[in-house]
Design a protein around this motif. Structure first.
Motif, PDB file in Angstrom:
ATOM      1  N   PHE A  14     -47.743  57.280 -15.486  1.00  0.00           N
ATOM      2  CA  PHE A  14     -47.315  58.503 -14.822  1.00  0.00           C
ATOM      3  C   PHE A  14     -47.177  58.237 -13.328  1.00  0.00           C
ATOM      4  O   PHE A  14     -48.012  57.542 -12.746  1.00  0.00           O
ATOM      5  N   TYR A  15     -46.132  58.817 -12.737  1.00  0.00           N
ATOM      6  CA  TYR A  15     -45.936  58.690 -11.301  1.00  0.00           C
ATOM      7  C   TYR A  15     -47.154  59.261 -10.575  1.00  0.00           C
ATOM      8  O   TYR A  15     -47.606  60.361 -10.873  1.00  0.00           O
ATOM      9  N   PHE A  16     -47.686  58.481  -9.640  1.00  0.00           N
ATOM     10  CA  PHE A  16     -48.902  58.867  -8.927  1.00  0.00           C
ATOM     11  C   PHE A  16     -48.536  59.704  -7.710  1.00  0.00           C
ATOM     12  O   PHE A  16     -48.024  59.198  -6.717  1.00  0.00           O
ATOM     13  N   ASP A  17     -48.777  61.004  -7.810  1.00  0.00           N
ATOM     14  CA  ASP A  17     -48.555  61.914  -6.689  1.00  0.00           C
ATOM     15  C   ASP A  17     -49.516  63.096  -6.812  1.00  0.00           C
ATOM     16  O   ASP A  17     -50.393  63.102  -7.673  1.00  0.00           O
ATOM     17  N   GLU A  18     -49.329  64.106  -5.966  1.00  0.00           N
ATOM     18  CA  GLU A  18     -50.254  65.250  -5.956  1.00  0.00           C
ATOM     19  C   GLU A  18     -50.167  66.102  -7.222  1.00  0.00           C
ATOM     20  O   GLU A  18     -51.035  66.935  -7.476  1.00  0.00           O
ATOM     21  N   HIS A  19     -49.136  65.910  -8.041  1.00  0.00           N
ATOM     22  CA  HIS A  19     -48.976  66.686  -9.274  1.00  0.00           C
ATOM     23  C   HIS A  19     -49.525  65.968 -10.509  1.00  0.00           C
ATOM     24  O   HIS A  19     -49.389  66.488 -11.621  1.00  0.00           O
ATOM     25  N   LEU A  20     -50.136  64.831 -10.311  1.00  0.00           N
ATOM     26  CA  LEU A  20     -50.600  64.021 -11.436  1.00  0.00           C
ATOM     27  C   LEU A  20     -51.541  64.786 -12.367  1.00  0.00           C
ATOM     28  O   LEU A  20     -51.411  64.718 -13.586  1.00  0.00           O
TER      29      LEU A  20
END
Length: 126
Positions: A14-20
């Motif tokens: 999964f793309y690692f960002d604040e929405h993880l």
């Protein structure tokens, strides 16, 4: 998760960002495919001490883009590693061009070994 020599290990990324934290675990961006050869399986048989981890750099792996926007990422430069923590728990991380990072959830895993017990059991029964 059971690990066996010469089997394929597939982990969702999964793309690692604040929405993880709000992502649907059933909808990963990428899949990381690794064949568990003898060397890699040996490294995965460790159970690190509490508050420590083991990083295993991957040199032979395949990526599959499940989201259209990451198709081009597969052709670019990227590096993957597996991380083992006490449990043992296994996770993966992928670093790609442009400072993009992808992570997998931690999964319980237990290596299995074929010690020939099935053969002995069948000989005793027969």
């Amino acid at each position: 998760m059971e690990l066996e020599q010469n089997s394929d290990l597939t982990l969702p990324l999964f793309y690692f960002d604040e929405h993880l934290n709000s992502r649907d675990i059933e909808s990963p961006d990428l899949l990381l495919h690794v064949t568990l050869d003898e060397n890699l399986l040996t490294q995965l048989c460790q159970n690190p001490a509490v508050d420590s981890s083991v990083a295993i750099a991957l040199t032979d792996y395949r990526l599959e883009a499940l989201a259209e926007q990451y198709q081009s990422l597969i052709k670019g430069e990227h590096h993957a590693q597996l991380t083992l923590v006490r449990g043992p728990l296994l996770s993966a991380m992928l670093s790609a061009e442009g400072d993009s990072s992808f992570v997998s959830p931690q999964v319980d895993m237990m290596p299995t070994f074929d010690l020939g017990d099935d053969l002995e059991d069948s000989e005793e029964e027969g």
